[in-house]
Enzyme design. Structure first.
Site, short mmCIF file in Angstrom:
data_model
loop_
_atom_site.label_atom_id
_atom_site.label_comp_id
_atom_site.label_asym_id
_atom_site.label_seq_id
_atom_site.Cartn_x
_atom_site.Cartn_y
_atom_site.Cartn_z
N ARG A 93 61.78 -48.76 -27.63
CA ARG A 93 61.33 -48.65 -26.25
C ARG A 93 61.84 -47.33 -25.67
NH1 ARG A 93 63.76 -50.73 -21.04
NH2 ARG A 93 62.07 -50.37 -19.58
N HIS A 137 60.38 -44.45 -15.73
CA HIS A 137 61.78 -44.90 -15.67
C HIS A 137 62.53 -43.97 -14.70
CE1 HIS A 137 64.95 -47.28 -18.09
NE2 HIS A 137 65.59 -46.72 -17.09
N GLU A 182 62.22 -51.44 -13.75
CA GLU A 182 63.11 -51.82 -12.66
C GLU A 182 62.74 -51.20 -11.31
OE1 GLU A 182 67.23 -51.43 -13.58
OE2 GLU A 182 67.07 -52.49 -15.47
N ASN A 310 65.23 -57.18 -17.98
CA ASN A 310 66.49 -56.47 -18.25
C ASN A 310 67.64 -57.31 -17.71
OD1 ASN A 310 64.86 -54.45 -19.19
ND2 ASN A 310 65.36 -52.97 -17.58
N TYR A 312 71.95 -57.96 -17.74
CA TYR A 312 73.31 -57.53 -18.10
C TYR A 312 74.36 -58.56 -17.74
CZ TYR A 312 71.24 -53.07 -19.17
OH TYR A 312 70.47 -52.09 -19.75
N GLU A 384 65.95 -54.91 -22.03
CA GLU A 384 67.27 -54.25 -22.03
C GLU A 384 68.35 -55.32 -21.99
OE1 GLU A 384 68.12 -51.37 -18.92
OE2 GLU A 384 66.15 -50.46 -19.21
C1 GCO Z 1 68.94 -49.97 -15.76
C2 GCO Z 1 68.22 -48.94 -16.50
C3 GCO Z 1 69.02 -48.24 -17.55
C4 GCO Z 1 70.51 -48.25 -17.38
C5 GCO Z 1 71.11 -49.51 -17.90
C6 GCO Z 1 72.61 -49.58 -17.74
O1 GCO Z 1 68.81 -51.12 -16.08
O2 GCO Z 1 69.67 -49.64 -14.83
O3 GCO Z 1 67.03 -49.39 -17.01
O4 GCO Z 1 68.51 -46.96 -17.43
O5 GCO Z 1 71.09 -47.19 -18.04
O6 GCO Z 1 70.60 -50.60 -17.23
O7 GCO Z 1 72.97 -49.53 -16.40
#
Ligand code: GCO
Length: 480
Positions: A93, A137, A182, A310, A312, A384
Site C-alpha cells: 500500500r 495521503h 484518514e 487504520n 493503533y 494500517e
Molecule cells: C496515520 C497515517 C500514517 C502515520 C501512522 C502513524 O495514521 O496517521 O496514515 O501516515 O504515519 O498512522 O502515526
C-alpha cells in the site's frame, strides 16, 4: 479433529504455532505514504505540497524535519520492492503525490512524475506484489491550499480530475484503489487542531473540509471506476474504537459525541447518504452545514468495495474529574471541534505504551472490526496497524525489536479473532514498511518493520519483519 487441529494438519511445528485462521486469499502487506518516504521533493517536476510548506514553519515539526530526502524511496524504490518480496508479502500500500503527477493540482500532467509510479507499479507487478494505491495521503498541492484547500468546494473537483489521470495511467495494473487516507486527520488535525498542514485552528473550517473531502472521495470513486479496469475502490478511515472510561454510564454521553465527530461523521454519509442528526445538533453553534449542496450526498454514498481501517489503539474518553482528570493523556485534539471541548478527557490507561505513548490493546482492533462489520457490512481491510519503538541496529547488525514483534503478533491474532466472530476482513497491512517521516514528530518516531539509517539510507530488516514473514508463510501453507 478440532478446527485448530484441522488447520495445523501437515504443517511443521514452527508453522503450526504461527499459522492464523484467516480466509484463503487474505492479503498480507505493508504500507507507506508518499511524503513520508519518497524524498526527491524538488525533482522530476514535483512542486510543493502543504506539508513542504508546513514543515518549514518554525516550531511545527520536531527538529524542523522535512520530507525533502526522507527514505529516498524515489531513487531506491526497486530496492524497497525487493525487500517486500524477500519478506513474502503479497501487497504493498503506497500513496501517490498529487503535486508530482499534476504540479499545482490542476491542468497539465507532469509525465516524469506519473512515470515514477508507472515504474513502481511495474516493479511490484514483476515481483508478484499487488499494488494497493492511495490517491491522497495528506499532501495537497500548495496552490490548491492557497485557493482555500479543502474548505473550497473546487478542491473536490480537482481531486476527481487528478484521480482520473492516475487511474487512466495505472488502472490496467492496479486493482485496489483508496481515495483518501484518514480524512479525519486532514480535516480536524489540519483545520481545527492546527497540528497538521495547513495548520489552521478554525473548528468551523474542519466541517467544510470534511464535506469537501467526502465529496472528493465520491467523485474520485466514480472517476476511477470509469478509467480503470475492474477496480475495487474504497476509502481508508482511522475509525476510532471509542470506549467510555467509566462503565457506570457517566461517560456514555461523551463517548457518543466523540463517536459522532470521529466516526459517524464519515461512516453515515458514506453508507446512508446523511450526516448524523446528533452531530448536527452538537455542532450547531459552529456550522449550519450550508456547504452541503443538492446531490452531494448521493455522490458521497456511491457504493464502495471495501473500507480500509487504520487502527493503533483504543480511544478512551471521559467527562469525569478526579481520577480520570489525573490520568488525562494526550489526544485532546479529538475534542477540538467542540465548543466547550475542555470537558472531554482522554485518560491514560495502565498497561504497555509505545514510544508515542499509545496504549497497546489489541482487543480494540477485534471489537472495532466486528462492530464495523455489523453496522455497515462493507468488506474490511486493516490498511494500517503498527507501533513506534526506537530500537536501533545492534553491533551484530540485527534489530531486536521485541516489542514491535509482540505488537504485530497480538494484532494479527486480533484480526483472526474478528474473523472468527464473523467479520469479513480481507487483508492486513503493517504500518510501516520503512521507518519514515512521522509528520509533526519528524524522524523521531520509528514505525518501520525495516530500519532506515537516515545518514546512509541503509535498510535493515528488523526482527518484527522476520516474524511477520514467518506468520504469513505459515498461514498460507495451511491454504494449500
Ligand atoms: C496515520 C497515517 C500514517 C502515520 C501512522 C502513524 O495514521 O496517521 O496514515 O501516515 O504515519 O498512522 O502515526
Amino acid at each position: 479433529m478440532s478446527s485448530t487441529e484441522l488447520l495445523s494438519a501437515g504443517l511443521s511445528p514452527a508453522e503450526s504455532s504461527s499459522a492464523l485462521a484467516l480466509p484463503v486469499g487474505f492479503r498480507f502487506g505493508a504500507a507507506t505514504a508518499s511524503y513520508q518516504i519518497e524524498g526527491a521533493a524538488a525533482e522530476g517536476g514535483r512542486t510543493p505540497s502543504i506539508w513542504d510548506t508546513f514543515a518549514r514553519i518554525p516550531g511545527k515539526v520536531l527538529n524542523g524535519d522535512t520530507g525533502d530526502v526522507a527514505c529516498d524511496h524515489y531513487h531506491r524504490y526497486a530496492e524497497d520492492v525487493a525487500l517486500l518480496s524477500s519478506l513474502g508479502l503479497d501487497s504493498y500500500r503506497f500513496s501517490v503525490s498529487w503535486s508530482r503527477v499534476q504540479p499545482g493540482g490542476a491542468g497539465a500532467v507532469n509525465p516524469a512524475g506519473l512515470d515514477f509510479y508507472d515504474r513502481l507499479v511495474d516493479e511490484l507487478v514483476g515481483a508478484g506484489i499487488e499494488p494497493a494505491l492511495t490517491l491522497y495521503h495528506w499532501d495537497l498541492p500548495q496552490e490548491l491550499q492557497d485557493a482555500g484547500g479543502w474548505t473550497n468546494r473546487a478542491t473536490a473537483e480537482r481531486f476527481a480530475e487528478y484521480s482520473a489521470i492516475v487511474a487512466a495511467k495505472l488502472g490496467d495494473r492496479v486493482r485496489l484503489w483508496s481515495t483518501l487516507n484518514e480524512p479525519w486527520c486532514s480535516a480536524f488535525l489540519g483545520y481545527a487542531a492546527g497540528v497538521h498542514a495547513p495548520g489552521h485552528t478554525e473548528p468551523a473550517e474542519a466541517f467544510a473540509a470534511v464535506h469537501h473531502l467526502l465529496l472528493g472521495h465520491g467523485l474520485a470513486t466514480q472517476a476511477v471506476r470509469q478509467a480503470a479496469t475492474d477496480p475495487d475502490v474504497g476509502i481508508v478511515l482511522n475509525t476510532f474504537e471509542v470506549r467510555p472510561y467509566l462503565s457506570d454510564g457517566t461517560d456514555d454521553e461523551v463517548a457518543r459525541r466523540i463517536d459522532a465527530v470521529a466516526n459517524r461523521v464519515f461512516l453515515e454519509p458514506l453508507k446512508n447518504g446523511r450526516y448524523p442528526r446528533d452531530l448536527l445538533i452538537d455542532v450547531a453553534d459552529l456550522t449550519d452545514f450550508s456547504f452541503v449542496k443538492d446531490g452531494d450526498l448521493e455522490i458521497i454514498s456511491t457504493p464502495i468495495d471495501f473500507l480500509g481501517v487504520n487502527y493503533y489503539q483504543p480511544t478512551v474518553v471521559s467527562s469525569a474529574t478526579g481520577e480520570a482528570a489525573t490520568n488525562a493523556g494526550h489526544g485532546s485534539v479529538l475534542a477540538t471541534p467542540y465548543p466547550g471541548s475542555g470537558d472531554v478527557l482522554f485518560p491514560t490507561l495502565p498497561g504497555e505504551h509505545t514510544s508515542m505513548g499509545w496504549l497497546v490493546d489489541e482487543t480494540g482492533l477485534t471489537d472495532l472490526l466486528v462492530k464495523l462489520d455489523e453496522l455497515y457490512g462493507w468488506p474490511l481491510m486493516v490498511t494500517e496497524n503498527g507501533a513506534a519503538y526506537s530500537t536501533g541496529v545492534g553491533e551484530d547488525g540485527r534489530v531486536r525489536d521485541a516489542e514491535r514483534t509482540a505488537y504485530i503478533e497480538k494484532h494479527l491474532a486480533a484480526v483472526a479473532a474478528a474473523v472468527s466472530r464473523g467479520a469479513d476482513v480481507r487483508g492486513y497491512f503493517a504500518w510501516s514498511l520503512l521507518d519514515n517521516y512521522e509528520w509533526a514528530y519528524g524522524y523521531t518516531e520509528r514505525f518501520g518493520i525495516i530500519h532506515v539509517d537516515y545518514d546512509t539510507q541503509v535498510r535493515t530488516v528488523k526482527d518484527s519483519a522476520r516474524r511477520y514473514s514467518e506468520i504469513v508463510a505459515a498461514t498460507r501453507a495451511q491454504w494449500v
